[in-house]
Design a protein around this motif. Structure first.
Motif, short mmCIF file in Angstrom:
data_model
loop_
_atom_site.label_atom_id
_atom_site.label_comp_id
_atom_site.label_asym_id
_atom_site.label_seq_id
_atom_site.Cartn_x
_atom_site.Cartn_y
_atom_site.Cartn_z
N PHE A 1 0.76 -1.10 0.38
CA PHE A 1 -0.01 -0.17 0.01
C PHE A 1 0.70 1.58 0.48
N ASP A 2 1.94 1.37 0.49
CA ASP A 2 2.89 2.60 0.60
C ASP A 2 3.94 2.72 -0.67
N LYS A 3 4.09 1.61 -1.37
CA LYS A 3 4.24 1.55 -2.67
C LYS A 3 3.34 2.14 -3.55
N LEU A 4 2.24 1.73 -3.37
CA LEU A 4 1.52 2.17 -4.26
C LEU A 4 1.25 4.13 -3.87
N LEU A 5 1.13 3.95 -2.51
CA LEU A 5 0.81 5.61 -2.43
C LEU A 5 1.65 6.98 -3.11
N THR A 6 3.08 6.35 -3.04
CA THR A 6 4.12 6.73 -3.62
C THR A 6 4.37 6.61 -4.74
N ALA A 7 3.65 6.01 -5.20
CA ALA A 7 3.90 5.59 -6.72
C ALA A 7 3.74 6.66 -7.78
N ASP A 8 4.21 6.80 -8.80
CA ASP A 8 3.34 8.17 -10.06
C ASP A 8 2.34 8.05 -10.12
N ASN A 9 1.98 6.99 -10.67
CA ASN A 9 0.01 7.04 -11.11
C ASN A 9 -0.52 6.42 -9.92
N TRP A 10 -0.58 6.76 -7.93
CA TRP A 10 -0.84 6.16 -7.68
C TRP A 10 -2.35 6.92 -7.61
N LYS A 11 -3.03 7.46 -8.77
CA LYS A 11 -4.65 7.56 -8.59
C LYS A 11 -4.64 6.90 -8.97
N LEU A 12 -3.93 5.90 -9.90
CA LEU A 12 -4.96 4.72 -10.55
C LEU A 12 -4.88 3.29 -10.03
N GLY A 13 -4.06 3.49 -9.42
CA GLY A 13 -4.22 2.07 -8.16
C GLY A 13 -4.76 2.41 -7.21
N ARG B 1 -11.83 11.30 -1.94
CA ARG B 1 -11.51 12.51 -1.58
C ARG B 1 -10.29 12.29 -1.92
N LEU B 2 -9.65 12.40 -1.51
CA LEU B 2 -7.92 12.27 -1.39
C LEU B 2 -8.09 12.31 -2.93
N ILE B 3 -8.06 11.28 -3.84
CA ILE B 3 -7.66 11.20 -5.58
C ILE B 3 -8.45 12.75 -6.16
N HIS B 4 -9.33 13.20 -5.43
CA HIS B 4 -9.85 14.05 -5.70
C HIS B 4 -9.32 15.73 -5.54
N SER B 5 -8.88 15.32 -4.03
CA SER B 5 -8.52 17.16 -3.18
C SER B 5 -6.70 17.40 -3.77
N ILE B 6 -6.05 16.34 -4.45
CA ILE B 6 -4.63 16.71 -4.99
C ILE B 6 -4.77 16.62 -6.30
N MET B 7 -4.17 17.92 -7.09
CA MET B 7 -3.86 18.40 -7.90
C MET B 7 -3.15 17.37 -9.12
N PRO B 8 -3.96 17.77 -10.18
CA PRO B 8 -4.00 16.34 -11.19
C PRO B 8 -1.82 15.88 -11.09
N SER B 9 -1.24 14.79 -11.53
CA SER B 9 0.42 14.54 -12.21
C SER B 9 0.80 14.73 -9.85
N PHE B 10 0.05 15.23 -9.68
CA PHE B 10 1.56 15.29 -8.26
C PHE B 10 1.71 13.65 -7.80
#
Ligand code: ATP
Ligand code: MG
Length: 403
Positions: free
Chosen positions: A204-216, A241-250
């Protein structure tokens, strides 16, 4: 498919394959490293699989470390580098959905590739650059699809961690998940409850810190897998909300920052307990809490020198970065300026300490002394007191008069 040029990490490891082969065994590059060459991504590890059993591997090389003999893994040290060499193996009879009850070493590469999780992770590469691809992993790499090796349901029943790995690889590779594989991830998500929290955390940690975390994370939400993860049951709204509150490609700069962003959106009554539920270390919990505290301070009032001194530069930057991610106003330079103009960076920079106050200024040992030292520290950091013995002496005389 044959590769004509191997990246230098693999070139350097070729003599290892050769040594194993000269001793009469088979040896291949396997796993994520092979996948990453073909994707032209940075390479993390050069893993080698072999038909030699651990004791046999050890006898081939002069410098080895036993790092997981029961799993067949020997660490080999050659030319100043470390390589994990693992015996081909199959995993039999998973009784509890998490660990094979028995690992058997085998002499066949095919058997070893069969037990791997996804087709793109089940490629092998020989010393001539020839890619061995029994499960159409090359095609899946081309179309950016994550597909379970063999029957997805069975594979997730064997080891439910593969479900988490699926979300994680979607995020780190920017891959779609093949339909049947995804359906099996959805229908088997409940098995995640059986997985050790430590293993789930890593994925889960690797997911959150990956470039495309929103996709995962989007896939994880779609599969309702959060219901089976510590502290995330019923948290679909917060996760979305986490996905939507953070700007794209961050993408997050550090794990602690990602977890702080997560905690800002989901329902958490006690941050420490939530993070303990994920079996994280005290240091990890501390940093997440600090990022959250700094973020709150920044929202509510002007940041002071003490804030920068107390939380440190890194926490301040990570927290400010979250403001940027949330499309709030941000000012890294202003924080940097405050930090750079601090008069001290640590209490050991203060020209007096407890024993000096006792010996030279006649203070009494005890809790009050700690209180005085703390006051001195705050006053110096806030620029109200010079870091000078005479100035501190006068300050204390005034304090003692008042107190
Ligand atoms: P990364 O680049 O993130 O390290 P990776 O593919 O190397 O990705 P690892 O966790 O290092 O992932 O595992 C190495 C290889 O071992 C994988 O590519 C896969 O073939 C196999 N593997 C690891 N974990 C599992 C698992 N739970 N089930 C099946 N195969 C696995
Ligand atoms: Mg790896």
């Amino acid at each position: 498919m044959k590769l004509t040029r191997l990246p230098s990490e693999f070139q350097e490891a070729l003599p290892i394959l050769k040594k194993i082969k000269d001793a009469g065994y088979k040896a291949y590059f396997v796993g994520g490293g092979v996948r990453d060459i073909l994707l032209d991504r940075p390479i993390h590890d050069v893993d080698i699989a072999t038909s030699s059993y651990p004791q046999e591997t050890k006898s081939i090389f002069s410098r080895t470390v036993d790092i997981g003999l029961e799993h067949g893994t020997v660490l080999v040290l050659e030319n100043g580098k470390e390589y994990e060499i693992t015996t081909f193996r199959t995993e039999e009879a998973y009784v509890d959905y998490r660990r094979p009850s028995q690992v058997s070493f085998v002499r066949s590469l095919d058997e070893d590739l069969k037990r791997r999780d996804f087709t793109v992770n089940a490629l092998a590469l020989d010393e001539n650059g020839q890619v061995i691809d029994h499960f159409n992993g090359l095609e899946d790499l081309k179309v950016k699809k994550l597909r379970a090796v063999g029957r997805a349901e069975e594979r997730f029943e064997e080891d439910a961690l593969r479900i988490m790995r699926g979300f994680r690889f979607a995020a780190s590779l920017d891959f779609d998940i093949e339909e049947k594989t995804f359906l099996a991830m959805c229908s088997h998500a409940h098995l995640l409850e059986k997985i050790s929290v430590e293993r789930s955390f890593i994925e889960f940690d690797k997911l959150l810190t990956a470039d495309n975390w929103k996709l995962g994370l989007g896939k994880l939400i779609e599969a309702a897998a959060y219901d089976y993860l510590p502290g995330l049951k019923g948290q679909a709204i917060g996760l979305n909300r986490l996905i939507h509150s953070i700007m794209p490609s961050f993408s997050f700069k550090r794990s602690e920052q990602a977890w702080a962003a997560l905690i800002l959106e989901i329902k958490v009554s006690n941050v420490k307990l939530f993070l303990k539920g994920w079996k994280t270390s005290n240091d990890f919990q501390k940093m997440v809490n600090q990022i959250l505290s700094f973020y709150k301070i920044r929202k509510e009032r002007k940041v002071t020198s003490w804030d920068l001194y107390y939380y440190g530069f890194e926490v301040a930057m990570l927290s400010e970065e979250l403001r940027r991610a949330h499309a709030l106003d941000y000012d890294f330079e202003a924080l940097k300026a405050i930090y750079n103009s601090l008069t001290i960076y640590d209490k050991h920079d203060i020209v007096v300490n407890g024993s000096y106050l006792i010996k030279e200024l006649g203070c009494k040992p005890g809790p009050h002394l700690g209180y005085l030292l703390n006051q001195i520290e705050v006053a110096i950091v806030m620029g109200e007191l010079e870091n000078d013995r005479l100035a501190i002496k006068n300050y204390l005389l005034k304090e003692l008069d008042n107190g």
